[in-house]
Design a protein around this motif. Structure first.
Motif, mmCIF file in Angstrom:
data_model
loop_
_atom_site.group_PDB
_atom_site.id
_atom_site.type_symbol
_atom_site.label_atom_id
_atom_site.label_comp_id
_atom_site.label_asym_id
_atom_site.label_seq_id
_atom_site.Cartn_x
_atom_site.Cartn_y
_atom_site.Cartn_z
ATOM 1 N N PHE A 28 127.280 47.788 15.894
ATOM 2 C CA PHE A 28 126.552 48.278 14.717
ATOM 3 C C PHE A 28 125.425 49.197 15.155
ATOM 4 N N ILE A 29 125.266 50.327 14.468
ATOM 5 C CA ILE A 29 124.204 51.288 14.767
ATOM 6 C C ILE A 29 123.457 51.603 13.475
ATOM 7 N N CYS A 30 122.143 51.446 13.503
ATOM 8 C CA CYS A 30 121.290 51.796 12.366
ATOM 9 C C CYS A 30 120.292 52.845 12.831
ATOM 10 N N VAL A 31 120.165 53.927 12.074
ATOM 11 C CA VAL A 31 119.269 55.025 12.422
ATOM 12 C C VAL A 31 118.305 55.283 11.274
ATOM 13 N N SER A 32 117.033 55.504 11.591
ATOM 14 C CA SER A 32 116.050 55.947 10.612
ATOM 15 C C SER A 32 115.539 57.305 11.058
ATOM 16 N N ASN A 33 115.688 58.315 10.192
ATOM 17 C CA ASN A 33 115.304 59.664 10.581
ATOM 18 C C ASN A 33 115.046 60.496 9.339
ATOM 19 N N LEU A 34 114.574 61.721 9.553
ATOM 20 C CA LEU A 34 114.335 62.653 8.454
ATOM 21 C C LEU A 34 115.520 63.584 8.243
ATOM 22 N N PHE A 35 116.354 63.736 9.275
ATOM 23 C CA PHE A 35 117.455 64.685 9.229
ATOM 24 C C PHE A 35 118.744 64.032 9.732
ATOM 25 N N MET A 36 119.876 64.608 9.331
ATOM 26 C CA MET A 36 121.164 64.131 9.813
ATOM 27 C C MET A 36 121.430 64.770 11.170
ATOM 28 N N THR A 37 120.822 64.189 12.186
ATOM 29 C CA THR A 37 120.956 64.698 13.546
ATOM 30 C C THR A 37 122.333 64.340 14.105
ATOM 31 N N PRO A 38 122.728 64.937 15.240
ATOM 32 C CA PRO A 38 123.980 64.524 15.880
ATOM 33 C C PRO A 38 124.020 63.029 16.176
ATOM 34 N N SER A 39 122.879 62.452 16.533
ATOM 35 C CA SER A 39 122.830 61.011 16.785
ATOM 36 C C SER A 39 123.008 60.213 15.499
ATOM 37 N N ASP A 44 126.105 53.524 11.467
ATOM 38 C CA ASP A 44 126.757 52.860 10.344
ATOM 39 C C ASP A 44 125.894 52.968 9.094
ATOM 40 N N ILE A 45 124.580 52.910 9.291
ATOM 41 C CA ILE A 45 123.621 53.055 8.194
ATOM 42 C C ILE A 45 122.532 54.024 8.619
ATOM 43 N N VAL A 46 122.220 54.997 7.758
ATOM 44 C CA VAL A 46 121.118 55.922 7.997
ATOM 45 C C VAL A 46 120.018 55.652 6.979
ATOM 46 N N LEU A 47 118.829 55.348 7.465
ATOM 47 C CA LEU A 47 117.679 55.098 6.596
ATOM 48 C C LEU A 47 116.805 56.349 6.553
ATOM 49 N N PRO A 48 116.353 56.764 5.361
ATOM 50 C CA PRO A 48 115.474 57.941 5.259
ATOM 51 C C PRO A 48 114.026 57.568 5.550
ATOM 52 N N GLY A 49 113.503 58.019 6.681
ATOM 53 C CA GLY A 49 112.123 57.719 7.049
ATOM 54 C C GLY A 49 111.143 58.644 6.343
ATOM 55 N N THR A 50 109.885 58.500 6.671
ATOM 56 C CA THR A 50 108.840 59.314 6.040
ATOM 57 C C THR A 50 108.329 60.380 7.003
ATOM 58 N N GLU A 54 103.519 61.677 4.404
ATOM 59 C CA GLU A 54 103.748 60.543 3.504
ATOM 60 C C GLU A 54 103.255 59.217 4.066
ATOM 61 N N ARG A 55 102.465 59.260 5.127
ATOM 62 C CA ARG A 55 101.950 58.020 5.707
ATOM 63 C C ARG A 55 100.639 58.291 6.449
ATOM 64 N N TYR A 56 99.886 57.234 6.702
ATOM 65 C CA TYR A 56 98.676 57.321 7.518
ATOM 66 C C TYR A 56 99.053 57.128 8.993
ATOM 67 N N ILE A 75 100.848 62.620 0.142
ATOM 68 C CA ILE A 75 101.716 62.300 -1.001
ATOM 69 C C ILE A 75 102.416 60.982 -0.749
ATOM 70 N N ASP A 76 102.849 60.332 -1.821
ATOM 71 C CA ASP A 76 103.683 59.143 -1.674
ATOM 72 C C ASP A 76 105.069 59.565 -1.203
ATOM 73 N N PRO A 77 105.785 58.681 -0.508
ATOM 74 C CA PRO A 77 107.131 59.034 -0.033
ATOM 75 C C PRO A 77 108.013 59.516 -1.182
ATOM 76 N N LEU A 78 108.713 60.607 -0.949
ATOM 77 C CA LEU A 78 109.582 61.192 -1.966
ATOM 78 C C LEU A 78 110.939 60.489 -2.004
ATOM 79 N N TYR A 79 111.537 60.521 -3.173
ATOM 80 C CA TYR A 79 112.893 59.995 -3.373
ATOM 81 C C TYR A 79 112.968 58.549 -2.890
#
Length: 326
Positions: A28-39, A44-50, A54-56, A75-79
């Protein structure tokens, strides 16, 4: 999280991806990122980070430095984007350990605590949280230059080096006892590298491939911005003598290959690189076509995973290749 190391920045991409595709090895592979990188494409799951808007946060220069920058949330996190700290906190909640993980603190609380501890334990002149936030940056001040090994220079007896003798050792008994003197000598000396100019493989792959950090991106970050192609194109450098041997002209599309893989890239023919050497800037996003051959010039298609002898670290700048006109 926030990285493209899994595939793009890892040596021998073809070997790496074959391992990742084997679910008996990687379940199982879980990725959190801003873009759909090659990695991220291998997750299996891509999480949209900030983003940092959108953060301190508190930004520090790479590998220490004399300043820090306040990262203010604008700003607050979008979407459906979420800060990874909040994601981890919810996972901890499901596991029944949220209180132990967060200790009741938000990201803003942690930033405030970092400022407080810096003032108390490191630098009493450091601004308060409010002052730091308003100014945006803080430069540390030093009364005298930093001198390497100053404690040993001033008092060697009570501040020995971390060696068996407590001194700087030109000959290392520890390395000698490893009994791997062909690759790990006990005293500094020249060691002929694999896939170097003295490797018999040079008969098949006669060009030494080097790579460097490119001014248009930070590692692989920003390579997905087409506008930057105008500032610095992703291209391979080749000396005119090597280009002439292969019937290659400036701007030609070429195939670069060795036993680990193959890629296509445009060529810059220039005397600024020495004969016998080819140069591809690192960090281009791995972009294979339907046959699996990279079209972007991602250098790690060609690099080896063989670790360095002593540190077992990345060996990526020791590769032999051949080039032909596409």
């Amino acid at each position: 999280m926030a990285g493209n190391m899994l595939v793009n920045q890892h040596a021998d991409i073809n070997k790496t991806t074959s391992l990742l595709e084997d679910e008996s090895k990687v379940e199982f592979i879980c990725v959190s990122n801003l873009f759909m990188t090659p990695s991220a494409k291998y997750a299996d799951i891509v999480l949209p980070g900030t983003t940092f808007f959108e953060r301190y946060d508190i930004g520090v220069p790479w590998c220490f430095g004399d300043y820090v920058v306040f990262g203010d949330k604008t700003i607050d996190p979008l979407y459906e984007c979420r800060d990874e700290y909040d994601v981890f906190a919810e996972v901890a909640d499901k596991l029944g350990v949220k209180e132990q993980f967060t200790e009741g603190r938000t990201i803003l609380d942690l930033v405030k605590e970092s400022v407080k501890r810096t003032r108390e334990e490191l630098d009493p002149s450091f601004p308060t949280f409010e002052e730091f936030r308003e100014k945006g940056v803080h430069h540390f001040k030093f009364d005298e230059p930093l001198v390497g090994f100053k404690t040993q220079i001033d008092d060697q007896e009570n501040n020995p080096f971390e060696t068996p003798s407590g001194k700087i050792e030109l000959f290392s008994k520890t390395l000698w006892n490893m009994n791997q003197r062909q690759e790990i000598p006990a005293i500094a000396k020249y060691i002929s590298s694999w896939e170097g100019p003295e490797d018999p493989l040079i008969e098949k792959y006669p060009l030494q491939l080097i790579s460097w950090h490119y001014k248009r991106r930070c590692h692989s970050t920003y390579d997905n911005m087409p506008w930057l192609e105008e500032a610095a194109k992703q291209e391979m450098w080749l000396n005119p003598k090597d280009a002439e041997k292969r019937g290659i002209k400036d701007g030609d599309r070429v195939q670069v290959f060795n036993e680990r893989g193959s890629l296509y890239i445009d060529v810059k023919v220039t005397i600024r690189i020495t004969p016998g050497v080819a140069g591809i800037p690192q960090g281009a996003w791995y972009t294979p076509d339907k046959t699996g051959i990279d079209q972007r010039g991602s250098v790690n298609v060609l690099t080896s995973q063989r670790p360095t002898p002593l540190a077992k670290s990345n060996p990526q700048l020791t590769n032999l290749v051949e080039v032909k006109k596409a």
